[in-house]
Structures are given as structure tokens and as C-alpha cells.
Design an enzyme around this catalytic site. Structure first.
Site, mmCIF file in Angstrom:
data_model
loop_
_atom_site.group_PDB
_atom_site.id
_atom_site.type_symbol
_atom_site.label_atom_id
_atom_site.label_comp_id
_atom_site.label_asym_id
_atom_site.label_seq_id
_atom_site.Cartn_x
_atom_site.Cartn_y
_atom_site.Cartn_z
ATOM 1 N N HIS A 320 0.801 -1.219 0.000
ATOM 2 C CA HIS A 320 0.000 0.000 0.000
ATOM 3 C C HIS A 320 0.831 1.264 0.000
ATOM 4 O O HIS A 320 0.330 2.323 -0.410
ATOM 5 C CB HIS A 320 -0.961 0.008 1.194
ATOM 6 N N GLY A 321 2.054 1.202 0.464
ATOM 7 C CA GLY A 321 2.838 2.426 0.440
ATOM 8 C C GLY A 321 4.171 2.286 1.137
ATOM 9 O O GLY A 321 4.357 1.425 2.002
#
Length: 461
Positions: A320-321
Site C-alpha cells: 500500500h505504500g
């Protein structure tokens, strides 16, 4: 270019549909491929090279895997090289600065950051392209020998920048043999309209409340305001992402493709295990099929299964990041899922349904705090506000105002999060449906004309 923009709705999409349906069937994939490149290049003309490199690489490796008399060890090396190249591209553009920052912090070095902007959709199309090589290696899909068809699979604009993640073996047949029908097109329009309404009318409006609360000082924030804020974020991210997924699925139907569902009313879950069967289904199924099961899944005892769950959820968070809060968020859910697998689910069965549901909602909301803030200090202070550790009253005038001005919207969001039981008679109300979806469409357009707040949360991933 986003789906919920006037440029896409009134220029790009109509032009592509006219061009697509006026073209002979044999070149329709070419039309989709070229228009998808235009769609992507509209915002990032340089980074289209990265996507094409990934596409050419995996197409070539797929052809190599299809060669007769190839030894098993050579097949493994081909798959390994393909995965390494894909992950290297993803890691360089998405995680290089994160690694450099942490090295500088630990060793006191001053390595300069790359400061490269993240290519939109790279997490999605990289996983799709990797699924092709793995499927061909496993023999669950045949190697694609038409480069345009394969390019269409990777670059297909409805699901290019935000999913759902389409595994190759679920769409391979549709790439060269699909039948577009009026009924299918109408269903696509209906689904797209629902998605746009969810995104524009629901997510954007509740997002304004979260934007206001999240930009306030948590040290002076009443507990009810903090809880209201994270509830607003939970609704925003759900209707934002599920709305975009609905629009992608609807667009796919307009062009004859059937994509798998990505959401299934996740906020009615009664456990975290149940929640992750319902939320971002395409990502969960990708990790299950290509990581969890190859690691051994649940076939090698409870200890190995728990290890595999933690590995998968570490990777899910990191996907996700490039930030520690996403890693903590993934491991947070990984630990809870391990507990549920061990004994938690058995315990939940003895509790009333409303208690199980309340448990799931509280765990989910706590998780969203980890997800929403990328600064550890903000996470700690916001948790402090939720728990009342900041010595503020339970509510204040602002809290009352927030509930008063958003009460009706919150009620609509709750109702929209619940499953709707459909009767067979609903299909007969075609005129009613036409009026209703037309109303939603024009209401959404009216909002977009005046809107100054139209974010899309998953572009950052």
C-alpha cells in the site's frame, strides 16, 4: 485522468466507445490498447515507458516459457528473472526513497533522495503482469502469442490505475473471444453510474468531514469528535475505492469484459477474517494464490500457517505504500488474523452477532487510524484523543455541529453499506430503474461541475 472527471465522462469515454464499436472486431483490442496508452499518458507521458517495459518483458518471458523441451530449472530461472525485473521496477519507483531515508536515519549518512513521483497504478499493473508469468509457468494459462492482446490485458484503462487486480487466467479467454451485448452494455452503464454516485456523492462529501477533523489538533479534540472523524474516513475510503471499482467493472462490461468483484459489503463483517474476505478481494486473492499458498498455506501445521499469515500481511501493508504506518497497519491485521485462526474465531461463535459485529468494527476503525496518518506522532495523539487521554471533554460544540450537519449523510452511508435483498419483481421496474439511475448520474454531474474537492485516495498506492 480519473473516471469521475468531466473530461473523461464527456470526451474520452464517448470517443473510445464510438471508435471501439465502429471498428471491426479483429482490431478492437488494438483500439483498447492504444486508447489505454493515451489514457495513461494523459497524466504521466514519461512513465508510460515503465509500463511498456514491464509489458514487453513479461510477454517475452511468456514466449520463452512456451518453448518445447525447456528444462524445469530453466523454466524456474525464467520466472525468477521476470519477477525480479517487475519487483525491481516497482521497488525503485515506490520504495527507493523509503529505503534511503531509513538508511540515512540509521547510519547517519546523507544519501540524496531520488524524489521521483510514483507512477500511477504501478502497484496494480505490476501484479497483473506478474500473474501472467506465474499462470503460464504453472500451466493454468497458455502463453499469449499476440503482443497487442497481452498489451491490452496489462494496459486496459478501466482497471489500469486502481484495479481491481485482474489475474491473467481469469481474463485470458475474454481477450480473444468475447461477445458484447446490449444487455451487457446496459448493465455496465448501471454499474458505472452506481460507482460514480458512491464516489462523488458519498465519498467526497463525507471526505470533507474527515478533512476538517483530521486537520484539527488531536490534543484539543474531544473523544467523540475523534471517533466521528475515523468513522468518516472509514466511509470515505470504502465508498471512494469501491465506487471506483464499480466504475471499472461497469466500464469493463461496456467493452465485453467481466472483471471479478472487489468488495462485498465489508462493514457487515463479524470478524476480521470475514472483513478481509469482503474488502479489496482482488488483492487478498492475489496474495493468497501467489504468496500464501506457495509458502505452504495451512498445509504444514499451525506455526507455519501463522508465519505465512504474518508474511502476507507485512507484504500487504508494504504494497500500500512506502511508509512505516502501512507496515504497522498490515502487521496489525496480520496479528489479529493469527489470533483469530488460533482461537479467536471459536470464541466469537459463543458471542451474540451484534457483539461480533461491534468487535469487528472497532478493530477496523483502529486499523484505519494507522492507515490514515503517515506520521507516528499523529497516530499516537489521535489514539490518545479517541481514548480520552488528552483530558478533553467527551464532546464540545464542534462535535454537536458535526453530527448535526452530517447526520443525514451518515444515515445514508450506513444504509448504503448494508446488503439489499433484491426481489425478482425489481427486474420488472425498468422504467423506475431508468429514472433512478438517470437521476443519480445527473446529480453526480451537477456535483462535479461545482466541486473543488474530488480526491481519489488509491492513486497514492
Amino acid at each position: 485522468m480519473v473516471f469521475s472527471s468531466l473530461l473523461f465522462l464527456f470526451l474520452f469515454l464517448p470517443a473510445v466507445l464510438i471508435l471501439y464499436y465502429c471498428s471491426p472486431r479483429r482490431i478492437r483490442n488494438l483500439i483498447l490498447f492504444l486508447t489505454s496508452l493515451i489514457f495513461y499518458a494523459w497524466g504521466e507521458p514519461i512513465y508510460i515507458i515503465i509500463m511498456l517495459v514491464s509489458t514487453v518483458t513479461d510477454f517475452s518471458f511468456g514466449l520463452l516459457l512456451d518453448r518445447p523441451k525447456l528444462t524445469p530449472i530453466k523454466r524456474k530461472w525464467i520466472v525468477a528473472f521476470s519477477i525480479i525485473i517487475n519487483l525491481a521496477l516497482l521497488s525503485y519507483f515506490k520504495y527507493a526513497d523509503f529505503l534511503i531515508e531509513n538508511v540515512n536515519m540509521l547510519l547517519g549518512t546523507k544519501i540524496p533522495l531520488t524524489e521521483l513521483p510514483l507512477p500511477i497504478g504501478i502497484s496494480f499493473y505490476t501484479f497483473q503482469s506478474m500473474s501472467y508469468i506465474i499462470d503460464v509457468y504453472r500451466g493454468t494459462a497458455k502463453a499469449q502469442r499476440n503482443w497487442i492482446d497481452f498489451g491490452t490485458f496489462v494496459a486496459l484503462f478501466p482497471q489500469l490505475v486502481a484495479g481491481p487486480i485482474v489475474k491473467y487466467n481469469t481474463i485470458a479467454e475474454q481477450l480473444h473471444k468475447r461477445l458484447e451485448t446490449i444487455k451487457m452494455f446496459a448493465e455496465g452503464v448501471r454499474r458505472f453510474t452506481i460507482g460514480m454516485a458512491k464516489k462523488v456523492l458519498l465519498a467526497n462529501n463525507i471526505g470533507l468531514l474527515w478533512h476538517t477533523i483530521s486537520n484539527s489538533n488531536p490534543d484539543t479534540m474531544p473523544a467523540l469528535t475523534a471517533w466521528l472523524g475515523i468513522i468518516a474516513f472509514a466511509f470515505q475510503i470504502y465508498f471512494d475505492f469501491s465506487g471506483y471499482s464499480d466504475m471499472a467493472i461497469g466500464l469493463g462490461l461496456m467493452f465485453g469484459f467481466r472483471f471479478n468483484e472487489n468488495f462485498n459489503k465489508p462493514y457487515i463483517a463479524e470478524s476480521i477474517t470475514d472483513f478481509w474476505r469482503r474488502w479489496h478481494i482482488s488483492l487478498s486473492s492475489w496474495f493468497r494464490e501467489y504468496v500464501y499458498i506457495p509458502l505452504g498455506g495451512n498445509r504444514r501445521g499451525l506455526a507455519i500457517q501463522m508465519r505465512n499469515i504474518l508474511i502476507v500481511w507485512f507484504l500487504t501493508g508494504f504494497w500500500h505504500g512506502a511508509s512505516w504506518n502501512f507496515i504497522f497497519w498490515g502487521l496489525y491485521f496480520g496479528v489479529i488474523l493469527v489470533i483469530e485462526k488460533w482461537w479467536g474465531l471459536k470464541l466469537l461463535l459463543y458471542l451474540p452477532r451484534w457483539v461480533r459485529h461491534l468487535y469487528a468494527i472497532i478493530i477496523i476503525l483502529i486499523g484505519w487510524v494507522l492507515f490514515a496518518f503517515d506520521e507516528p506522532s499523529l497516530i499516537v495523539h489521535y489514539f490518545g484523543a479517541m481514548a480520552g487521554f488528552n483530558h478533553q471533554p467527551l464532546w464540545n460544540n464542534d462535535t454537536v455541529y458535526f453530527f448535526y450537519t452530517n447526520g443525514l449523510l451518515l444515515l445514508v452511508l450506513i444504509i448504503a453499506s448494508l446488503p439489499i435483498k433484491k426481489s425478482s419483481r425489481m427486474n420488472e421496474l425498468s422504467l423506475f430503474h431508468l429514472v433512478w439511475y438517470g437521476f443519480l448520474f445527473f446529480l453526480s454531474i451537477g456535483y462535479l461541475v461545482d466541486a473543488t474537492f474530488n480526491p481519489f485516495l488509491y492513486f497514492r498506492f
